[in-house]
Design a protein around this motif. Sequence first.
Motif, PDB file in Angstrom:
ATOM      1  N   ALA A  44     -24.406  -0.485 -21.146  1.00 24.64           N
ATOM      2  CA  ALA A  44     -24.035  -1.778 -20.560  1.00 24.64           C
ATOM      3  C   ALA A  44     -25.297  -2.607 -20.356  1.00 24.64           C
ATOM      4  O   ALA A  44     -26.364  -2.068 -20.076  1.00 24.64           O
ATOM      5  CB  ALA A  44     -23.325  -1.554 -19.235  1.00 24.64           C
ATOM      6  N   ASP A  46     -25.718  -5.400 -18.177  1.00 24.61           N
ATOM      7  CA  ASP A  46     -25.990  -6.005 -16.875  1.00 24.61           C
ATOM      8  C   ASP A  46     -26.359  -4.953 -15.817  1.00 24.61           C
ATOM      9  O   ASP A  46     -26.169  -3.757 -16.033  1.00 24.61           O
ATOM     10  CB  ASP A  46     -24.775  -6.811 -16.397  1.00 24.61           C
ATOM     11  N   HIS A  48     -24.935  -4.282 -13.140  1.00 23.80           N
ATOM     12  CA  HIS A  48     -23.768  -3.590 -12.571  1.00 23.80           C
ATOM     13  C   HIS A  48     -23.201  -2.542 -13.513  1.00 23.80           C
ATOM     14  O   HIS A  48     -22.236  -1.867 -13.188  1.00 23.80           O
ATOM     15  CB  HIS A  48     -22.672  -4.602 -12.209  1.00 23.80           C
ATOM     16  N   THR A  50     -21.529  -2.935 -16.341  1.00 26.75           N
ATOM     17  CA  THR A  50     -20.136  -3.280 -16.674  1.00 26.75           C
ATOM     18  C   THR A  50     -19.820  -2.895 -18.119  1.00 26.75           C
ATOM     19  O   THR A  50     -20.547  -3.263 -19.043  1.00 26.75           O
ATOM     20  CB  THR A  50     -19.921  -4.797 -16.503  1.00 26.75           C
ATOM     21  N   ASP A  52     -16.306  -3.013 -19.165  1.00 22.56           N
ATOM     22  CA  ASP A  52     -14.975  -3.527 -19.497  1.00 22.56           C
ATOM     23  C   ASP A  52     -14.806  -4.937 -18.958  1.00 22.56           C
ATOM     24  O   ASP A  52     -15.615  -5.419 -18.166  1.00 22.56           O
ATOM     25  CB  ASP A  52     -13.892  -2.604 -18.918  1.00 22.56           C
ATOM     26  N   ASP A  53     -13.737  -5.568 -19.418  1.00 24.89           N
ATOM     27  CA  ASP A  53     -13.435  -6.925 -18.935  1.00 24.89           C
ATOM     28  C   ASP A  53     -11.935  -7.152 -19.071  1.00 24.89           C
ATOM     29  O   ASP A  53     -11.229  -6.339 -19.682  1.00 24.89           O
ATOM     30  CB  ASP A  53     -14.247  -7.951 -19.745  1.00 24.89           C
ATOM     31  N   THR A  54     -11.460  -8.270 -18.513  1.00 29.13           N
ATOM     32  CA  THR A  54     -10.010  -8.555 -18.531  1.00 29.13           C
ATOM     33  C   THR A  54      -9.556  -8.901 -19.954  1.00 29.13           C
ATOM     34  O   THR A  54     -10.335  -9.451 -20.742  1.00 29.13           O
ATOM     35  CB  THR A  54      -9.687  -9.725 -17.583  1.00 29.13           C
ATOM     36  N   MET A  62      -7.757  -3.351 -18.189  1.00 33.36           N
ATOM     37  CA  MET A  62      -9.072  -3.804 -18.617  1.00 33.36           C
ATOM     38  C   MET A  62      -9.316  -3.297 -20.034  1.00 33.36           C
ATOM     39  O   MET A  62      -8.721  -2.314 -20.456  1.00 33.36           O
ATOM     40  CB  MET A  62     -10.142  -3.250 -17.681  1.00 33.36           C
ATOM     41  N   ARG A  65     -15.563  -3.439 -23.688  1.00 35.87           N
ATOM     42  CA  ARG A  65     -16.243  -4.562 -24.349  1.00 35.87           C
ATOM     43  C   ARG A  65     -16.826  -4.149 -25.696  1.00 35.87           C
ATOM     44  O   ARG A  65     -17.436  -3.097 -25.823  1.00 35.87           O
ATOM     45  CB  ARG A  65     -17.389  -5.059 -23.459  1.00 35.87           C
ATOM     46  N   ASP A 120     -11.724  -3.182 -27.429  1.00 38.99           N
ATOM     47  CA  ASP A 120     -11.674  -4.486 -28.106  1.00 38.99           C
ATOM     48  C   ASP A 120     -11.497  -4.197 -29.596  1.00 38.99           C
ATOM     49  O   ASP A 120     -12.291  -3.477 -30.203  1.00 38.99           O
ATOM     50  CB  ASP A 120     -12.984  -5.257 -27.844  1.00 38.99           C
TER      51      ASP A 120
END
Length: 245
Positions: A44, A46, A48, A50, A52-54, A62, A65, A120
């Motif tokens: 990842a 970032d 945090h 991250t 996954d995403d919406t 979720m 990505r 994705d």
Amino acid sequence: MTFAATILTLYPEMFPGPLGVSLANRAREEGKWSLETVQIRDFAADRHKTVDDTPAGGGAGMVLRVDVLAKVIDHARGLHPDCPVIAMTPRGTPLTQARVRELAAGPGVTVLCGRFEGFDERIFEGRGVEEVSIGDIVLSGGEPAALMLLDACIRLLPGVMGAASSGAEESFEQGLLEYPHYTRPALWEGRTIPEVLRSGDHAKIAAWRKSMAEVDTRSRRPDLWERHEGARVQPASGARQKKKD
Ligand code: ADE
């Protein structure tokens, strides 16, 4: 040659799991296969972490990505350039014993495990990833499916199962279910063993087993039976049947 299994997952602690006991464990200790887990979250971008995403277009859950997936796959390809990358997903091609045999004969496999709603979609073409399902059921993640895929491959590796591994009589090897098995005691709660199996007549036993495999496949798995009959009538060699007028 060592069969190299690489698992891309958010839950590396799920491995080796059941592959850490019995036959698969011994085979790993003997160097017949190797296991490496790669934490997807480590890729990842970032702070945090991250992954996954919406979902685009809205809806529940979720989605993993594509940029994170690409990075972890590129890393795995660097480790094992010749291993196919397989994503476990209920949307994939159903796994078959024939595909398992092909994989087991190769250098290894890199398995991408999803969680959440899935991957994705762009990752599959973008990175040449094969999508595989282990059946028409929905698991909470790809990890148990990856364990199944690996288990099926490992038992076929040379020297893992000894004499039993010839596998020629196993379910699916002839496109049929295997015949039923019995052992002592000869009489159990009023139930006997089919007489032919105690006859000592090997030709008769072989004929009985073949017939049972056919009868059981026909009644339990009409889908397999149809394919088996189709292959018999129209051999894979491509030899054409005479056309009916
Ligand atoms: N992940 C969730 N369900 C799955 C299935 N049926 N096969 C492979 N991976 C999965």
